[in-house]
Write a protein that holds these residues in place. Sequence first.
Motif, PDB file in Angstrom:
ATOM      1  N   GLN A 116     -20.427  11.579  14.168  1.00 58.18           N
ATOM      2  CA  GLN A 116     -19.021  11.267  14.472  1.00 58.18           C
ATOM      3  C   GLN A 116     -18.751  11.362  15.966  1.00 58.18           C
ATOM      4  N   ILE A 117     -19.282  12.398  16.564  1.00 56.29           N
ATOM      5  CA  ILE A 117     -19.099  12.572  18.005  1.00 56.29           C
ATOM      6  C   ILE A 117     -19.724  11.395  18.746  1.00 56.29           C
ATOM      7  N   ALA A 118     -20.954  11.066  18.331  1.00 58.11           N
ATOM      8  CA  ALA A 118     -21.673   9.977  18.984  1.00 58.11           C
ATOM      9  C   ALA A 118     -20.919   8.662  18.869  1.00 58.11           C
ATOM     10  N   LYS A 119     -20.392   8.425  17.688  1.00 51.92           N
ATOM     11  CA  LYS A 119     -19.656   7.185  17.441  1.00 51.92           C
ATOM     12  C   LYS A 119     -18.448   7.081  18.378  1.00 51.92           C
ATOM     13  N   GLU A 120     -17.764   8.199  18.531  1.00 50.90           N
ATOM     14  CA  GLU A 120     -16.587   8.237  19.404  1.00 50.90           C
ATOM     15  C   GLU A 120     -16.965   7.883  20.850  1.00 50.90           C
ATOM     16  N   VAL A 121     -18.160   8.276  21.237  1.00 49.22           N
ATOM     17  CA  VAL A 121     -18.622   8.031  22.607  1.00 49.22           C
ATOM     18  C   VAL A 121     -19.225   6.624  22.714  1.00 49.22           C
TER      19      VAL A 121
ATOM     20  N   GLY B   2     -28.808  10.559  18.437  1.00 51.62           N
ATOM     21  CA  GLY B   2     -29.923  11.149  19.159  1.00 51.62           C
ATOM     22  C   GLY B   2     -29.634  11.359  20.638  1.00 51.62           C
ATOM     23  N   ALA B   3     -28.819  10.481  21.186  1.00 51.93           N
ATOM     24  CA  ALA B   3     -28.517  10.540  22.624  1.00 51.93           C
ATOM     25  C   ALA B   3     -27.790  11.816  23.013  1.00 51.93           C
ATOM     26  N   LEU B   4     -27.079  12.401  22.051  1.00 52.45           N
ATOM     27  CA  LEU B   4     -26.336  13.629  22.360  1.00 52.45           C
ATOM     28  C   LEU B   4     -27.269  14.739  22.812  1.00 52.45           C
ATOM     29  N   TYR B   5     -28.502  14.661  22.327  1.00 46.69           N
ATOM     30  CA  TYR B   5     -29.433  15.758  22.598  1.00 46.69           C
ATOM     31  C   TYR B   5     -30.009  15.704  24.014  1.00 46.69           C
TER      32      TYR B   5
ATOM     33  N   TYR C 143     -27.787  16.043  26.218  1.00 49.57           N
ATOM     34  CA  TYR C 143     -26.706  16.769  26.883  1.00 49.57           C
ATOM     35  C   TYR C 143     -26.464  18.156  26.305  1.00 49.57           C
ATOM     36  N   THR C 144     -27.001  18.350  25.114  1.00 48.69           N
ATOM     37  CA  THR C 144     -26.902  19.686  24.523  1.00 48.69           C
ATOM     38  C   THR C 144     -28.137  19.926  23.677  1.00 48.69           C
ATOM     39  N   PRO C 145     -28.680  21.125  23.728  1.00 46.83           N
ATOM     40  CA  PRO C 145     -29.867  21.395  22.920  1.00 46.83           C
ATOM     41  C   PRO C 145     -29.582  21.343  21.420  1.00 46.83           C
ATOM     42  N   ASP C 146     -28.358  21.682  21.044  1.00 49.27           N
ATOM     43  CA  ASP C 146     -27.979  21.566  19.635  1.00 49.27           C
ATOM     44  C   ASP C 146     -26.464  21.669  19.493  1.00 49.27           C
ATOM     45  N   LYS C 147     -25.998  21.520  18.274  1.00 51.13           N
ATOM     46  CA  LYS C 147     -24.566  21.489  18.012  1.00 51.13           C
ATOM     47  C   LYS C 147     -23.909  22.821  18.388  1.00 51.13           C
TER      48      LYS C 147
END
Lengths: 195, 195
Positions: free
Chosen positions: B36-41, B46-49, B51-55
Amino acid sequence: MARTQGSHSDITGPRIRSAALRLFAQHGYAAVSMRQIAKEVGVQAGALYNYTPDKQSLLHSLMDRHMRELLAAWQVEAGDGDALSQLERFVRFHIRFHMQRPDAVFIAYMELRNLTEENFAAIETLRRAYEYALEAVLKQGVASGQFTIPDTKIATLAVIAMLNGVMTWYRSGGRLSLEEVESVYWDMVRKSVTA
Amino acid sequence: MARTQGSHSDITGPRIRSAALRLFAQHGYAAVSMRQIAKEVGVQAGALYNYTPDKQSLLHSLMDRHMRELLAAWQVEAGDGDALSQLERFVRFHIRFHMQRPDAVFIAYMELRNLTEENFAAIETLRRAYEYALEAVLKQGVASGQFTIPDTKIATLAVIAMLNGVMTWYRSGGRLSLEEVESVYWDMVRKSVTA
DNA sequence: ACGATAACTGAACATTTGTTCAGAAAAAAG
DNA sequence: CTTTTTTCTGAACAAATGTTCAGTTATCGT
């Protein structure tokens, strides 16, 4: 003939409710699975569906019961008298009642966003009814000249927010007894609404 | 040569943070998925990782930054003067600062239970530091005889709880301006700590 | 003891979850 | 342009999710 009542349902039912209450309060509605609740009760996940149509209804039911008990309890406690003594009764009642059910309190205002629209509206109505019970006291005090409040609506919310703060830190067996805590808060509330 | 900085990372990074902030506040940490976060961006999960090691770290990072900004902002705002004027400055600051970041505020105290033990302890330390800033003012007022407070610790928590209540109901464009709300609350707080 | 019914099991279901990773695409550096 | 590095995709993974249901077990009324 149809059985008047199940053999275990009057035991399992409450156990499910209390397990769900505890777990929802501790980890949050979304973070708790039906299997966790079932495990706590000592039953398979499927069995829960004899007691609730779904997870959402379970949450709503817990909140609904809590709010109704709160309103009913205040109905009993509320009496007549001048605004000041009624306000004191409210403050002490609120703290005492809520301290006895920390989990239900926590859920009732932390999990509002996890309710469906209709369920949310229903709980919201009950919450407002409770807030209005306090506002009525404040209004009466303003009318009688005992209270000096610029805005009774804000004052209502401010007082309740202040009192709810107790739940975030008070642990029985601490430095102060519940009686003392009640008095400290009553003192602050009294001063905040009088001139 | 190593690149000094990525090309998009300084754009995507903040966008992820702000999307996560909004979604966590709205639906709760546990109820929001990385997708959901990724979709918003507008990016794959996978790309979120990058910027952060995990949720979990994402949540902690949001809370950590919020608390540090809060402390830093108060550091700037806090000045000298007698206890009464310092308390007024605190009340107005608290309301103003928190109203500008409703999502971060919401998360910072609703999602505490979703932090790991270590992360929770870290945030808790920052929160206590802020509480102590207020308590120091109250203590000073008690010492100078300006305030009458039975217990500064309780009073600190009561005042903050009261002020936090604003966030649950105030919406800009409502009946009262933020300035007016500040004044109403300051009035109640002032009376509650003075004789 | 017997039949009826309530209570529960255990497996299955379609989705969704957080996270990983090889490789493509894009951008900067040389 | 070529090389290097950053950024992202797209698919894959095992595990967990809420919910359903045919069938077993336990308990009741008779």
